[in-house]
Structure formats: C-alpha cells, structure tokens
Scaffold this active site. Sequence first.
Site, PDB file in Angstrom:
ATOM      1  N   GLY A  46       0.888  -0.626  -0.285  1.00 17.39           N
ATOM      2  CA  GLY A  46      -0.130   0.076  -0.049  1.00 17.39           C
ATOM      3  C   GLY A  46       0.815   0.833   0.098  1.00 17.39           C
ATOM      4  O   GLY A  46       0.395   1.897   0.652  1.00 17.39           O
ATOM      5  N   ALA A  84       1.347   3.625  -2.044  1.00 21.75           N
ATOM      6  CA  ALA A  84       1.480   4.549  -2.951  1.00 21.75           C
ATOM      7  C   ALA A  84      -0.007   5.324  -1.647  1.00 21.75           C
ATOM      8  O   ALA A  84      -0.740   6.915  -2.422  1.00 21.75           O
ATOM      9  CB  ALA A  84       0.212   4.599  -4.584  1.00 21.75           C
ATOM     10  N   GLN A 137      -2.239   6.844   1.881  1.00 21.50           N
ATOM     11  CA  GLN A 137      -2.084   7.912   2.689  1.00 21.50           C
ATOM     12  C   GLN A 137      -1.108   7.882   3.943  1.00 21.50           C
ATOM     13  O   GLN A 137       0.246   8.327   4.236  1.00 21.50           O
ATOM     14  CB  GLN A 137      -2.804   8.309   3.498  1.00 21.50           C
ATOM     15  N   ILE A 138      -0.844   6.662   3.875  1.00 19.33           N
ATOM     16  CA  ILE A 138       0.357   6.092   5.352  1.00 19.33           C
ATOM     17  C   ILE A 138       1.596   6.221   5.162  1.00 19.33           C
ATOM     18  O   ILE A 138       2.389   6.387   5.471  1.00 19.33           O
ATOM     19  CB  ILE A 138      -0.173   4.862   6.265  1.00 19.33           C
ATOM     20  N   ARG A 184     -15.342  -2.176  10.936  1.00 18.91           N
ATOM     21  CA  ARG A 184     -14.097  -2.781  10.273  1.00 18.91           C
ATOM     22  C   ARG A 184     -14.824  -4.257  10.290  1.00 18.91           C
ATOM     23  O   ARG A 184     -14.031  -4.757   9.682  1.00 18.91           O
ATOM     24  CB  ARG A 184     -13.245  -3.149  11.114  1.00 18.91           C
ATOM     25  N   ASN A 233     -10.933  -7.336   2.562  1.00 20.92           N
ATOM     26  CA  ASN A 233      -9.141  -7.953   2.540  1.00 20.92           C
ATOM     27  C   ASN A 233      -8.222  -8.930   2.389  1.00 20.92           C
ATOM     28  O   ASN A 233      -7.991  -8.878   3.145  1.00 20.92           O
ATOM     29  CB  ASN A 233      -8.846  -6.928   3.844  1.00 20.92           C
ATOM     30  N   GLY A 235      -2.436  -2.498   8.069  1.00 26.86           N
ATOM     31  CA  GLY A 235      -4.313  -1.914   7.398  1.00 26.86           C
ATOM     32  C   GLY A 235      -4.844  -3.206   7.908  1.00 26.86           C
ATOM     33  O   GLY A 235      -5.159  -4.323   8.478  1.00 26.86           O
ATOM     34  N   ASP A 251      -2.891   2.559  19.422  1.00 26.62           N
ATOM     35  CA  ASP A 251      -4.188   3.028  19.834  1.00 26.62           C
ATOM     36  C   ASP A 251      -3.424   3.812  21.897  1.00 26.62           C
ATOM     37  O   ASP A 251      -3.812   4.459  22.511  1.00 26.62           O
ATOM     38  CB  ASP A 251      -4.630   1.720  20.779  1.00 26.62           C
ATOM     39  N   ARG A 259      -2.085   7.257  21.753  1.00 26.61           N
ATOM     40  CA  ARG A 259      -3.223   7.609  21.707  1.00 26.61           C
ATOM     41  C   ARG A 259      -3.533   7.867  23.907  1.00 26.61           C
ATOM     42  O   ARG A 259      -3.435   8.773  24.127  1.00 26.61           O
ATOM     43  CB  ARG A 259      -4.297   7.776  21.440  1.00 26.61           C
ATOM     44  N   HIS A 275      -7.969  -3.704  17.626  1.00 21.31           N
ATOM     45  CA  HIS A 275      -7.685  -2.592  17.007  1.00 21.31           C
ATOM     46  C   HIS A 275      -8.619  -2.155  16.574  1.00 21.31           C
ATOM     47  O   HIS A 275      -8.927  -2.582  15.451  1.00 21.31           O
ATOM     48  CB  HIS A 275      -6.820  -2.398  16.085  1.00 21.31           C
TER      49      HIS A 275
HETATM   50  P1  NAD Z   1      -5.250   4.352   1.322  1.00 26.75           P
HETATM   51  O1  NAD Z   1      -6.395   3.822   0.859  1.00 26.75           O
HETATM   52  O2  NAD Z   1      -4.090   6.123   0.923  1.00 26.75           O
HETATM   53  O3  NAD Z   1      -4.274   3.721   0.828  1.00 26.75           O
HETATM   54  C1  NAD Z   1      -4.042   2.148   1.168  1.00 26.75           C
HETATM   55  C2  NAD Z   1      -2.717   1.620  -0.442  1.00 26.75           C
HETATM   56  O4  NAD Z   1      -2.586  -0.333  -0.396  1.00 26.75           O
HETATM   57  C3  NAD Z   1      -3.819   2.137  -1.818  1.00 26.75           C
HETATM   58  O5  NAD Z   1      -3.222   2.862  -1.703  1.00 26.75           O
HETATM   59  C4  NAD Z   1      -3.942   0.967  -2.619  1.00 26.75           C
HETATM   60  O6  NAD Z   1      -4.030   0.821  -3.692  1.00 26.75           O
HETATM   61  C5  NAD Z   1      -3.191   0.102  -2.204  1.00 26.75           C
HETATM   62  N1  NAD Z   1      -3.893  -1.883  -2.382  1.00 26.75           N
HETATM   63  C6  NAD Z   1      -4.660  -1.742  -1.932  1.00 26.75           C
HETATM   64  N2  NAD Z   1      -4.756  -2.901  -2.245  1.00 26.75           N
HETATM   65  C7  NAD Z   1      -3.341  -3.812  -1.932  1.00 26.75           C
HETATM   66  C8  NAD Z   1      -3.016  -4.888  -2.276  1.00 26.75           C
HETATM   67  N3  NAD Z   1      -3.313  -5.833  -2.644  1.00 26.75           N
HETATM   68  N4  NAD Z   1      -1.276  -4.794  -2.262  1.00 26.75           N
HETATM   69  C9  NAD Z   1      -0.891  -3.692  -2.478  1.00 26.75           C
HETATM   70  N5  NAD Z   1      -1.546  -2.313  -1.907  1.00 26.75           N
HETATM   71  C10 NAD Z   1      -2.847  -2.690  -1.692  1.00 26.75           C
HETATM   72  O7  NAD Z   1      -5.254   4.022   2.677  1.00 26.75           O
HETATM   73  P2  NAD Z   1      -4.159   4.456   3.956  1.00 26.75           P
HETATM   74  O8  NAD Z   1      -5.342   5.645   4.497  1.00 26.75           O
HETATM   75  O9  NAD Z   1      -2.436   4.353   3.647  1.00 26.75           O
HETATM   76  O10 NAD Z   1      -4.688   3.553   4.982  1.00 26.75           O
HETATM   77  C11 NAD Z   1      -4.191   1.898   5.062  1.00 26.75           C
HETATM   78  C12 NAD Z   1      -4.905   0.492   5.464  1.00 26.75           C
HETATM   79  O11 NAD Z   1      -3.908   1.070   6.829  1.00 26.75           O
HETATM   80  C13 NAD Z   1      -6.172   1.141   5.973  1.00 26.75           C
HETATM   81  O12 NAD Z   1      -6.509  -0.025   6.114  1.00 26.75           O
HETATM   82  C14 NAD Z   1      -6.908   1.674   6.977  1.00 26.75           C
HETATM   83  O13 NAD Z   1      -7.853   1.310   7.551  1.00 26.75           O
HETATM   84  C15 NAD Z   1      -5.210   1.283   8.348  1.00 26.75           C
HETATM   85  N6  NAD Z   1      -5.346   2.014   9.414  1.00 26.75           N
HETATM   86  C16 NAD Z   1      -4.530   1.283  10.269  1.00 26.75           C
HETATM   87  C17 NAD Z   1      -4.136   2.081  12.371  1.00 26.75           C
HETATM   88  C18 NAD Z   1      -3.839   1.219  12.563  1.00 26.75           C
HETATM   89  O14 NAD Z   1      -4.120   1.370  13.908  1.00 26.75           O
HETATM   90  N7  NAD Z   1      -3.463  -0.638  12.572  1.00 26.75           N
HETATM   91  C19 NAD Z   1      -4.517   3.192  12.111  1.00 26.75           C
HETATM   92  C20 NAD Z   1      -4.491   3.919  10.500  1.00 26.75           C
HETATM   93  C21 NAD Z   1      -4.890   3.794   9.325  1.00 26.75           C
HETATM   94  C1  LMR Z   2      -7.320   4.399  12.935  1.00 22.92           C
HETATM   95  O1  LMR Z   2      -7.679   4.008  14.494  1.00 22.92           O
HETATM   96  O2  LMR Z   2      -6.850   6.104  12.905  1.00 22.92           O
HETATM   97  C2  LMR Z   2      -7.530   3.802  12.562  1.00 22.92           C
HETATM   98  O3  LMR Z   2      -7.999   2.543  12.567  1.00 22.92           O
HETATM   99  C3  LMR Z   2      -8.919   3.959  11.507  1.00 22.92           C
HETATM  100  C4  LMR Z   2     -10.148   3.725  11.377  1.00 22.92           C
HETATM  101  O4  LMR Z   2     -10.915   3.210  10.735  1.00 22.92           O
HETATM  102  O5  LMR Z   2      -9.934   3.913  12.763  1.00 22.92           O
END
Ligand code: NAD
Ligand code: LMR
Length: 329
Positions: free
Chosen positions: A12, A14, A16-17, A99, A106, A131, A160, A163, A188
């Site tokens: 992932g 490309a 936001q994270i 979720r 997923n 993810g 978490d 936070r 989570h």
């Molecule tokens: P995003 O949509 O900006 O980026 C996700 C990227 O994953 C996209 O670029 C997409 O093309 C790519 N992707 C999708 N399927 C894929 C695959 N099979 N192989 C490789 N890449 C793939 O999302 P984001 O904001 O970067 O968030 C990513 C994930 O992290 C989300 O599931 C979000 O809910 C999760 N997240 C988790 C936490 C945590 O604390 N655990 C916190 C924030 C976000």
């Molecule tokens: C977060 O905790 O910020 C992420 O897991 C996004 C969400 O879906 O809560």
Amino acid sequence: MSTTPVKVAVTGAAGQIGYSLLFRIANGDLLGPDVPVQLQLLEITPALKALEGVVMELDDCAFPTLAGVEIGDDPTKIFDGANLALLVGARPRGPGMERGDLLEANGAIFTAQGKALNEVAADDVRIGVTGNPANTNALIAMHNAPDIPQSRFSALTRLDHNRAISQLAAKTGATVREIKKMTIWGNHSATQYPDLFHAEVGGKNAAELVNDQAWLENDFIPTVAKRGAAIIDARGSSSAASAASATIDAARDWLKGTPEGDWVSMAVVSDGSYDIPEGLIYSYPVTTSGGDWEIVQGLEIDDFSRAKMDATAAELVEERDAVKGLGLI
Ligand code: NAD
Ligand code: LMR
C-alpha cells in the site's frame, strides 16, 4: 555504517500512510542512522504510476541510509528476501463503516500476501500488519504462511497505545516520557480496552493518581477507542501520519527491544495468557528483546478489566469465525 541493507517491504506504498512511512524509514527513523535500508514497495497495478512519483521524491531526498528502492505489483517479487514486511495496503474504512464490513474485501489480499511471504521472505522475517481490520488480517496472513513461526506476525495497536499515553499525559499534566506500562488489550477497534490500572505516571499507579472512575469509563476509554472514527469525521480520511509513526514505533521496538521498566502493546498470537482464547491475534502488554516478544505475565485483573478484556476477545472470536466461514483460514 554496516554494508548489507535490511530489506523492508511495504504494501500500500502509494497510499496516505505510505506517504509518511516511507520517508521516515528511508531517513533511518526505524533502524537508525547506521543501517542501510532497501525499500521493496508493493502496490496494485493502477497505483504503480503514483508510486513511481513517490519514488522520485524518495530519490530527491538523497537519504544517506536509503540503499535502493524496488516497486511492483507481484508480492512474490516484492517480498523476496524481506527481513521486515509492513502490511499497510488495505481498503480504509470510510464514514459510517465498521471494520467487520472490511473483512471480506481484505481477506483476499492477506491470503495472497501470507502465501507469498511464506514462499519468498527471509528466514528472519517479521511481519507487522497495519491495514484494517488489522488483527484479523494478521490472523489470515499467519494461517496462510505455515512455514513462518506464528510469533513473527503482529498487528498494530501501538497507535492506540500512543493515543492512550497522550490522553493520560493531558489529564495528569505529566510528560509523555513519564508515562510507562500502558496497555491496550484486544482488538484494534472500538472494543479495545485501554488499561490504566497497570500504567504508571512518574512511578505512581495511573488509576490511583487519576482517582476518577467516571473519567476513566466515560472519557478516557471511549476517547482512545473511538479516536480513529473521530479523525475520520474531522479529516474526511483516516489517520495517516500518526499511523505511520506508530507503525515505525512498533517495528523499531520489536527489532531493537523495549527499555527496562516499560512495555508496549502489540497484537500477537494468544497462547491462552490471561484466559484469552488461544490462537487469536490479541493485543497484550509485551516486552521485546532480540527481535522476540514476550507477554507480560502476572498482572492482576479485576472484574471491570476482565469484562472489557473478554468483550474485545469475543469480537475477535466473531471475526475469526467469519473468516473461517469464508474459507480464508
Ligand atoms: P489508502 O487508501 O490511502 O492507501 C491504501 C493503499 O493500499 C492504496 O494505495 C491501495 O492501492 C493499496 N492497496 C490496496 N490493495 C493492495 C494490495 N493487494 N497490495 C498492495 N497494495 C494495495 O489507505 P491508508 O490511509 O494508507 O490506510 C491503509 C490501511 O491502514 C487501511 O486499512 C486503514 O484503515 C489502516 N489503518 C490502520 C491503523 C492502525 O492503527 N492499525 C491506523 C490507520 C489506518
Ligand atoms: C485508526 O485507528 O485511526 C484507524 O484504524 C482508522 C480507523 O478505521 O479507525
């Protein structure tokens, strides 16, 4: 500077994270200024062009620790020889989504990635899942990688944990540095249980110091547990820079060890500790050393904590049964 680069795969990339995470890894925030890093970045085919742009930017930073970057859409190429795999790519939750809705979408991603890691990752690979739904995605990947020890999989609850530290610091007027032994139990998700009964502020028990059960129940716990949703409401998209930062904190502490007198929260495979069903990916207080984690044992659990720990375990059992029903594990 050592010479053999550590291979860090990020999925992932490309997204936001990824846009926060890659620059910090390349800058040495994860492995330190003396360890060269090779980034191996996985994306889906339509996102590869955007990823090429990110790689141009990585090049333009001229990070001394960045030994090379490889990109692609085939997990068996991108995970080849990976020492650390950060599985970030997934479909993020939008407004109003829970979720559970994301399990099926997923599931396919983490099945394929688990198989690919099993086939081509380095023998010492550690796998951190960011993810969402992170715990169950880690469970799916783990079940699809039978040759990788189960202890090498973890899901991110460090955000978490961070936070919770920040909320406690604000409440008590302490610095973040003074807060130790924070624990997030469970999933989570909004059922997670941030536990103040074992946390310490400047060496004093946090729950005793705060001495305000109403704040703990009605403010602290929901604020931490629902912070992800609050950020989505405010920003229109889910947390990114803080999630990247927590992903780095978690991987760094796993590989480099936790400091004496403290622990971190990591969702890891349950061995039945604290009467949590064996085999769930459940967030526990852990200490780490030499790239291995150990669940902190012997904490006293009162009835209030027990109920919360069981409720979040029950949600994980439901998620596990759902993905079992889908044939993903
Ligand atoms: P995003 O949509 O900006 O980026 C996700 C990227 O994953 C996209 O670029 C997409 O093309 C790519 N992707 C999708 N399927 C894929 C695959 N099979 N192989 C490789 N890449 C793939 O999302 P984001 O904001 O970067 O968030 C990513 C994930 O992290 C989300 O599931 C979000 O809910 C999760 N997240 C988790 C936490 C945590 O604390 N655990 C916190 C924030 C976000
Ligand atoms: C977060 O905790 O910020 C992420 O897991 C996004 C969400 O879906 O809560």
